[in-house]
Scaffold this active site. Structure first.
Site, mmCIF file in Angstrom:
data_model
loop_
_atom_site.group_PDB
_atom_site.id
_atom_site.type_symbol
_atom_site.label_atom_id
_atom_site.label_comp_id
_atom_site.label_asym_id
_atom_site.label_seq_id
_atom_site.Cartn_x
_atom_site.Cartn_y
_atom_site.Cartn_z
ATOM 1 N N TYR A 26 0.822 -1.221 0.000
ATOM 2 C CA TYR A 26 0.000 0.000 0.000
ATOM 3 C C TYR A 26 0.854 1.269 0.000
ATOM 4 O O TYR A 26 0.579 2.196 0.760
ATOM 5 C CB TYR A 26 -0.921 0.016 1.229
ATOM 6 C CG TYR A 26 -1.755 -1.234 1.392
ATOM 7 C CD1 TYR A 26 -2.666 -1.620 0.405
ATOM 8 C CD2 TYR A 26 -1.633 -2.035 2.520
ATOM 9 C CE1 TYR A 26 -3.431 -2.764 0.541
ATOM 10 C CE2 TYR A 26 -2.396 -3.190 2.668
ATOM 11 C CZ TYR A 26 -3.284 -3.540 1.678
ATOM 12 O OH TYR A 26 -4.046 -4.671 1.827
ATOM 13 N N TYR A 154 -14.513 -4.675 2.791
ATOM 14 C CA TYR A 154 -13.160 -5.022 2.323
ATOM 15 C C TYR A 154 -12.950 -6.505 2.600
ATOM 16 O O TYR A 154 -13.181 -6.976 3.723
ATOM 17 C CB TYR A 154 -12.091 -4.196 3.056
ATOM 18 C CG TYR A 154 -10.699 -4.667 2.715
ATOM 19 C CD1 TYR A 154 -10.075 -4.254 1.537
ATOM 20 C CD2 TYR A 154 -10.020 -5.570 3.540
ATOM 21 C CE1 TYR A 154 -8.813 -4.726 1.204
ATOM 22 C CE2 TYR A 154 -8.765 -6.040 3.210
ATOM 23 C CZ TYR A 154 -8.164 -5.619 2.050
ATOM 24 O OH TYR A 154 -6.924 -6.092 1.709
ATOM 25 N N ASP A 248 -17.375 -12.894 6.697
ATOM 26 C CA ASP A 248 -15.924 -12.736 6.681
ATOM 27 C C ASP A 248 -15.524 -12.190 8.054
ATOM 28 O O ASP A 248 -15.617 -10.990 8.317
ATOM 29 C CB ASP A 248 -15.535 -11.780 5.548
ATOM 30 C CG ASP A 248 -14.040 -11.512 5.502
ATOM 31 O OD1 ASP A 248 -13.334 -11.927 6.442
ATOM 32 O OD2 ASP A 248 -13.585 -10.870 4.534
ATOM 33 N N LYS A 277 -6.026 -13.516 10.511
ATOM 34 C CA LYS A 277 -5.566 -12.473 11.448
ATOM 35 C C LYS A 277 -5.182 -13.020 12.832
ATOM 36 O O LYS A 277 -4.087 -13.515 12.998
ATOM 37 C CB LYS A 277 -6.638 -11.389 11.610
ATOM 38 C CG LYS A 277 -6.975 -10.676 10.302
ATOM 39 C CD LYS A 277 -6.281 -9.375 10.196
ATOM 40 C CE LYS A 277 -6.697 -8.580 8.976
ATOM 41 N NZ LYS A 277 -5.594 -7.800 8.445
HETATM 42 C C1 LIG Z 1 -12.331 -8.609 6.659
HETATM 43 C C2 LIG Z 1 -11.070 -8.959 5.927
HETATM 44 N N1 LIG Z 1 -11.099 -9.910 4.987
HETATM 45 C C3 LIG Z 1 -9.993 -10.279 4.326
HETATM 46 C C4 LIG Z 1 -8.786 -9.671 4.571
HETATM 47 C C5 LIG Z 1 -7.559 -10.082 3.809
HETATM 48 O O1 LIG Z 1 -6.679 -10.761 4.634
HETATM 49 P P1 LIG Z 1 -5.141 -10.921 4.217
HETATM 50 O O2 LIG Z 1 -4.548 -9.563 4.310
HETATM 51 O O3 LIG Z 1 -4.593 -11.862 5.241
HETATM 52 O O4 LIG Z 1 -5.112 -11.478 2.843
HETATM 53 C C6 LIG Z 1 -8.713 -8.660 5.533
HETATM 54 C C7 LIG Z 1 -7.443 -7.965 5.793
HETATM 55 O O5 LIG Z 1 -7.391 -6.888 6.294
HETATM 56 C C8 LIG Z 1 -9.891 -8.297 6.223
HETATM 57 O O6 LIG Z 1 -9.883 -7.340 7.156
#
Ligand SMILES: Cc1ncc(COP(=O)(O)O)c(C=O)c1O
Length: 428
Positions: A26, A154, A248, A277
């Site tokens: 980023y 996201y 998610d 995470k």
């Molecule tokens: C809700 C959500 N889904 C998916 C992701 C993507 O995860 P990664 O960065 O481990 O690919 C993130 C990352 O911030 C997220 O917050």
């Protein structure tokens, strides 16, 4: 040992020699401020190569829920390292992965008991989307291949996940029109958006494989919160139109919003959940896509074509699974959810002075997430640097300054974080 000592000043030799060769996340590589060289971490502290200590306000992108270097997780990884760091998961199984799958299945509500491991959040989302589309394909339905996602959402940076992010707030605006086309609407959170949501489904439900949402808290798309009722509404709509509901929980999972999983707080059982995470307590990359019985049963067949053809090389990595099992031990043994509740009330109290400051649009808290939303932030990099000068690591994005500390953060460390936020926002 390479690297200059802190008291020699300057940056370490490994940093000077290597920086030109990494492509950073980023970041506009030409104009960015260089990253901070880190020597080590401990608890809620990041120790820089020059000896400065920063209090970590965001727990390494929301992962280190028990703080850095927790001895229990470290011991578990070390034990596993001596035994077997990794073995492929095709045709072979190992204790850490199967134990973790069993434990995750037991923690999940309803019949969410089938765990598919992968190595990052984005891939867990890809797997969830693939499962949902194939759920229909395996039943001979080829028309249900799109997803309904939400404004402010996201879900990751891989192509499939990018396509269900908010097309603007989700960071991938440049790719407008180039990604697989899905639908993005407002969450049904008030009368107008609920009516629009209903009209949308009337027209488009037949094209949809499922609905994907970050439950209770949308993270990287703007740190926006919604009520559990919204999720109950989504469950009812998914049932009515026979859509799969994907939660998610990569950001919200493992206590961040106050309950172990956001779906619990809403009393909703989705069809698929994604986790990553904090799954390993922020130590090693690991993710899981967990499916309910209905989804799993659609793949259970004598036809080899009905199998889920997915298998990341490092899926179910033994070290990562050992870390995750140790992290679950800590959730069992230590009062994490009580700590989250305490953090929530401290954030409420201590960020309140930001309300009413010039340029502040909103102050909001959910669980261990505290947000100060501004009308605008003109110089993000400058603001980030200001926080470092104040001895804290906080990374505002868009128009939000947010705190998502480790759940083990001390009262004084948390007070320092909130104090700096109030001071810096007051000076803006
Ligand atoms: C809700 C959500 N889904 C998916 C992701 C993507 O995860 P990664 O960065 O481990 O690919 C993130 C990352 O911030 C997220 O917050």
């Amino acid at each position: 040992m390479s690297g200059k000592k802190a008291d020699e000043g300057g940056t370490p030799t490994w940093y000077d020699a290597g920086l030109a060769h990494v492509w950073l996340p980023y970041a506009q590589m030409k104009t960015m401020r260089p990253p901070l060289p880190v020597a080590r971490t401990q608890g809620c502290r990041i120790v820089l190569a020059d000896g400065r200590e920063l209090i970590d306000g965001i727990a390494s992108w929301w992962t280190t829920c028990h703080g850095y270097n927790h001895p229990h997780i470290r011991a578990s990884i070390e034990r596993q390292l001596a035994l077997m760091p990794h073995v492929m998961f095709g045709g072979l199984a190992h204790e850490q992965a199967l134990t973790l799958a069993r434990r995750l299945a037991a923690l999940m509500p309803g019949d969410l008991t089938h765990v598919f491991f992968s190595d990052s959040g984005s891939v867990a989302v890809e797997v969830a989307m693939k499962m949902a589309v194939q759920f229909w394909l395996n039943q001979g339905v080829r028309t249900r291949k799109k997803f309904l996602a939400f404004t402010g959402g996201y879900h990751g940076d891989t192509t499939g996940a990018m396509a269900v992010c908010d097309p603007d707030a989700g960071m991938h605006a440049l790719f407008h029109g180039l990604l697989p086309a899905h639908h993005v609407v407002d969450l049904p959170r008030d009368e107008d958006s609920t009516a629009a949501f209903a009209r949308f489904l009337e027209r488009h439900a037949e094209e949809l494989a499922g609905i994907i949402v970050e439950p209770l808290a949308q993270g990287a798309g703007g740190m926006r919160f919604h009520d559990p009722l919204v999720l109950q509404h989504l469950r009812a709509a998914a049932d009515r139109y026979e859509l799969l509901l994907i939660f998610d929980e990569i950001f919200t999972g493992f206590g961040r919003t106050g309950s172990l999983f956001a779906c619990e707080a809403a009393g909703v059982v989705p069809d698929i959940v994604t986790l990553s995470k904090a799954l390993t307590g922020g130590t090693l990359p690991l993710a899981a896509t967990i499916a309910g019985k209905k989804v799993f049963d659609a793949f259970w067949s004598d036809d080899p074509m009905h199998a889920l053809m997915h298998g990341p090389t490092f899926m179910a990595n033994a070290l990562a699974c050992a870390a995750a099992n140790a992290s679950l031990d800590l959730f069992e043994r230590e009062p994490r959810l009580r700590q989250v509740a305490n953090i929530a009330s401290a954030l409420e109290r201590r960020l309140a002075p930001c309300r009413g400051l010039p340029g502040v649009k909103d102050v909001r808290v959910k669980g261990a997430i505290g947000v100060v939303e501004l009308d605008r932030i003109d110089d993000l990099d400058g603001l980030r640097a200001r926080f470092v000068q104040e001895g804290v690591f906080i990374r505002p994005f868009g128009t939000v300054i947010y705190l998502t500390p480790a759940f083990t953060i001390g009262t004084e460390e948390l007070a320092r974080l909130t104090g700096v936020v109030v001071k810096v926002v007051g000076d803006m």
